[in-house]
Design a protein around this motif. Structure first.
Motif, PDB file in Angstrom:
ATOM      1  N   GLU A 147       0.802  -1.109   0.166  1.00 25.09           N
ATOM      2  CA  GLU A 147       0.018   0.022  -0.125  1.00 25.09           C
ATOM      3  C   GLU A 147       0.966   1.192  -0.113  1.00 25.09           C
ATOM      4  O   GLU A 147       1.866   1.457   0.817  1.00 25.09           O
ATOM      5  CB  GLU A 147      -0.779  -0.247   1.109  1.00 25.09           C
ATOM      6  N   ASN A 169      -4.641   6.698  -0.636  1.00 23.75           N
ATOM      7  CA  ASN A 169      -3.667   5.680  -0.831  1.00 23.75           C
ATOM      8  C   ASN A 169      -3.972   4.580  -1.940  1.00 23.75           C
ATOM      9  O   ASN A 169      -5.271   4.675  -2.501  1.00 23.75           O
ATOM     10  CB  ASN A 169      -3.862   4.603   0.693  1.00 23.75           C
ATOM     11  N   SER A 184      -5.080   4.952   5.800  1.00 26.02           N
ATOM     12  CA  SER A 184      -4.474   5.906   6.350  1.00 26.02           C
ATOM     13  C   SER A 184      -3.066   6.006   5.881  1.00 26.02           C
ATOM     14  O   SER A 184      -2.247   5.052   5.509  1.00 26.02           O
ATOM     15  CB  SER A 184      -4.304   5.582   7.812  1.00 26.02           C
ATOM     16  N   LYS A 220      -0.795   7.254   7.418  1.00 19.21           N
ATOM     17  CA  LYS A 220       0.127   7.078   8.488  1.00 19.21           C
ATOM     18  C   LYS A 220       0.825   5.688   8.515  1.00 19.21           C
ATOM     19  O   LYS A 220       1.723   5.769   9.108  1.00 19.21           O
ATOM     20  CB  LYS A 220      -0.354   7.391   9.738  1.00 19.21           C
ATOM     21  N   THR A 221       0.243   4.752   7.888  1.00 23.43           N
ATOM     22  CA  THR A 221       0.621   3.383   7.847  1.00 23.43           C
ATOM     23  C   THR A 221       1.317   2.961   6.482  1.00 23.43           C
ATOM     24  O   THR A 221       1.883   1.959   6.552  1.00 23.43           O
ATOM     25  CB  THR A 221      -0.851   2.568   7.994  1.00 23.43           C
ATOM     26  N   THR A 222       1.580   3.994   5.652  1.00 27.56           N
ATOM     27  CA  THR A 222       2.472   3.605   4.441  1.00 27.56           C
ATOM     28  C   THR A 222       3.737   4.189   4.485  1.00 27.56           C
ATOM     29  O   THR A 222       4.083   5.081   5.031  1.00 27.56           O
ATOM     30  CB  THR A 222       1.704   4.474   3.225  1.00 27.56           C
ATOM     31  N   LYS A 223       4.660   3.396   3.812  1.00 29.09           N
ATOM     32  CA  LYS A 223       6.287   3.740   3.873  1.00 29.09           C
ATOM     33  C   LYS A 223       6.419   4.646   2.708  1.00 29.09           C
ATOM     34  O   LYS A 223       7.383   5.829   2.963  1.00 29.09           O
ATOM     35  CB  LYS A 223       6.922   2.609   3.640  1.00 29.09           C
TER      36      LYS A 223
END
Length: 381
Positions: free
Chosen positions: A242, A250, A276, A278-281
């Motif tokens: 993701e 996203n 979110s 915030k969860t992706t690199k």
């Protein structure tokens, strides 16, 4: 001498002081010499002119100067300056000395800089690699940054060898809060991401050019089913990963296609806008696949010499930097058509750039000059 006769041109007028004085500048210095060529303002009215050393203390005094600011290279001539004013019965002017400001990897001698101009190594005296005011302004320096930098240094009497990083850091603090944000993708080997559930019909949203500064205005962003990513970004993506598409949301990459040499040629994915960030690199910049994109030439410059400081007697020709300019072809968002000459922008995830050549026609690329941001500059390859 007044008539600039043949005999007069062989003579000069000297101050009768002391040839044994330990200060060489006081050993009967030359005050006047013949110069028969016409003056650029008064023509051939005079043929006898004062030397620089004699004129300065005289003019400074009669014009009301209280403090003469002189660089420390003239220190040995200060005694001569005061002696001339004393002998001429003039008001004394106080001399305040300061050291010259020297910059690393930089030549400040006009004679040496002229060599680069005459030999076609630069574009002219306003070349962004030059330490002239026109040169550093063309590279993206704001005048207020230069003033602030000079005020912070003060008039030191110590010899200074300054890094450019501090000047460019000050510049960044000035431009970052107000300069508009735009998007560019390196043209070479760019990769198409096909969003299976992307919009069948392209649509446009109006978003701020700077999320924290309304004065930067707005821009139109087009959303399409197929979008361009940079090859370097595509190489970092794994199947089922993701990612965040900046200013959209996203997406999940479902497939990666490669050619026989292992180079990524296309990606396939689906939108996951409820995901979110915030969860992706990976937070990636992208451009829509449209014919409205603008051709860009991104120009980076490096120092003209490879040595921080030339030693006494060292020839600058021995330390010339063979690679001082790098041009990269890229594509930019359609809003960049409206950029004006001299306007400073930030290309997301690339840095700050100054518009050197604005949009003229689709076949002629815009030219954007990279502005250093104060971090140590890497040598161009």
């Amino acid at each position: 001498m007044i008539e600039a006769s043949e005999r007069g041109q062989q003579c000069c007028l000297r101050g009768k002081l002391d040839m044994q004085d330990p200060n060489k500048s006081l050993r009967d210095p030359v005050y006047y010499r013949c110069h028969p060529l016409p003056h650029h303002r008064i023509g051939s009215k005079y043929k006898l002119y004062p030397t620089y050393d004699f004129a300065c203390p005289f003019v400074d005094s009669i014009e009301g100067i209280t403090h003469a600011l002189r660089s420390s290279e003239y220190h040995d001539r200060n005694a001569q300056y005061y002696r001339i004013q004393e002998d001429m019965g003039l008001r004394k002017v106080l001399i305040y000395e300061f050291s010259r400001l020297n910059m690393v990897y930089t030549l400040l001698s006009k004679r040496k800089l002229l060599w680069f101009v005459q030999n076609g190594k630069v574009d002219g005296w306003d070349d962004p690699r030059f330490p002239t005011v026109q040169g550093i302004v063309r590279r993206g320096l704001k005048i207020e940054a230069l003033i602030q930098f000079i005020l912070e240094q003060g008039a030191s009497k110590n010899l200074n060898l300054m890094e450019w990083d501090k000047l460019w850091s000050i510049n960044k603090r000035i431009v970052d809060p107000v300069c508009p944000r735009h998007t560019a993708v390196i043209e070479e080997r760019r990769v198409l991401l096909h969003l299976i559930d992307g919009p069948e019909t392209p649509f446009v949203r109006i978003i701020p050019r700077h999320k924290k500064y309304e004065g930067a205005g707005e821009k139109a962003t087009t959303y399409t089913k197929k979008i361009w990513l940079e090859h370097a970004d595509a190489e970092c993506i794994s199947v089922d990963e993701e990612i965040t598409l900046m200013d959209w949301g996203n997406a999940i990459v479902k497939g990666i296609e490669k050619d026989k040499d292992g180079n990524i040629t296309q990606l396939t994915g689906v939108l996951h806008l409820e995901g979110s960030v915030k969860t992706t690199k990976l937070k990636l910049t992208w451009l829509p696949e449209t014919n409205e994109l603008v051709n860009l030439s991104l120009v980076e410059f490096d120092y003209l010499i490879t040595k921080k400081k030339l030693e006494e007697g060292e020839d600058f020709l021995d330390v010339l930097n063979p690679s001082t300019k790098k041009v990269t072809a890229a594509l930019g968002d359609s809003n960049m058509r409206n950029l004006k000459h001299g306007e400073i922008i930030q290309l997301e995830r690339k840095g700050y750039f100054r518009c050197d050549v604005p949009f003229i026609r689709p076949s002629k690329p815009m030219v954007l000059i990279a502005i250093p941001d104060g971090r140590q500059q890497a040598v161009l390859k």
